[in-house]
Design a protein around this motif. Structure first.
Motif, PDB file in Angstrom:
ATOM      1  N   UNK A   1       0.846  -1.187   0.000  1.00  0.00           N
ATOM      2  CA  UNK A   1       0.000   0.000   0.000  1.00  0.00           C
ATOM      3  C   UNK A   1       0.886   1.242   0.000  1.00  0.00           C
ATOM      4  N   UNK A   2       0.436   2.315  -0.637  1.00  0.00           N
ATOM      5  CA  UNK A   2       1.246   3.549  -0.634  1.00  0.00           C
ATOM      6  C   UNK A   2       1.369   4.091   0.786  1.00  0.00           C
ATOM      7  N   UNK A   3       2.548   4.558   1.109  1.00  0.00           N
ATOM      8  CA  UNK A   3       2.807   5.101   2.443  1.00  0.00           C
ATOM      9  C   UNK A   3       2.666   6.618   2.391  1.00  0.00           C
ATOM     10  N   UNK A   4       2.258   7.219   3.514  1.00  0.00           N
ATOM     11  CA  UNK A   4       2.161   8.692   3.518  1.00  0.00           C
ATOM     12  C   UNK A   4       3.558   9.304   3.392  1.00  0.00           C
ATOM     13  N   UNK A   5       3.621  10.483   2.793  1.00  0.00           N
ATOM     14  CA  UNK A   5       4.914  11.120   2.560  1.00  0.00           C
ATOM     15  C   UNK A   5       5.370  11.939   3.756  1.00  0.00           C
ATOM     16  N   UNK A   6       4.462  12.353   4.619  1.00  0.00           N
ATOM     17  CA  UNK A   6       4.837  13.122   5.800  1.00  0.00           C
ATOM     18  C   UNK A   6       3.902  12.755   6.937  1.00  0.00           C
TER      19      UNK A   6
END
Length: 79
Positions: free
Chosen positions: A53-58
């Motif tokens: 799954x895509x991870x948050x960038x911040x």
């Protein structure tokens, strides 16, 4: 003078085959199809790996990043 021909046997129709002998290829075919269907629908291999799954960038909360009127809570100091 010639001798009379001798009778060796009497020709008769052979007995018909039994039901099993006449239809066993159909029984084995249907049984094979049913077993193949059962194997195909009930024995699953390992599932395909799912992409991560895509991870948050911040990690900044959305309320402080997008709300310019947001004020930080007042810090209370012990007296």
């Amino acid at each position: 003078m010639k001798a009379a021909p001798t009778v060796i046997g009497v020709l008769t129709e052979p007995t018909p085959p039994s039901w099993w002998k006449a239809n066993r290829h159909k029984v084995f075919g249907i049984a094979g199809l049913l077993i193949g269907y059962w194997i195909g629908t009930h024995l699953h291999g390992t599932p395909d790996p799912q992409p991560p799954h895509p991870r948050p960038t911040h990690s900044t909360p959305a309320a402080t990043a997008h709300n310019p009127h947001h004020t930080a809570p007042a810090l209370s100091h012990p007296a």
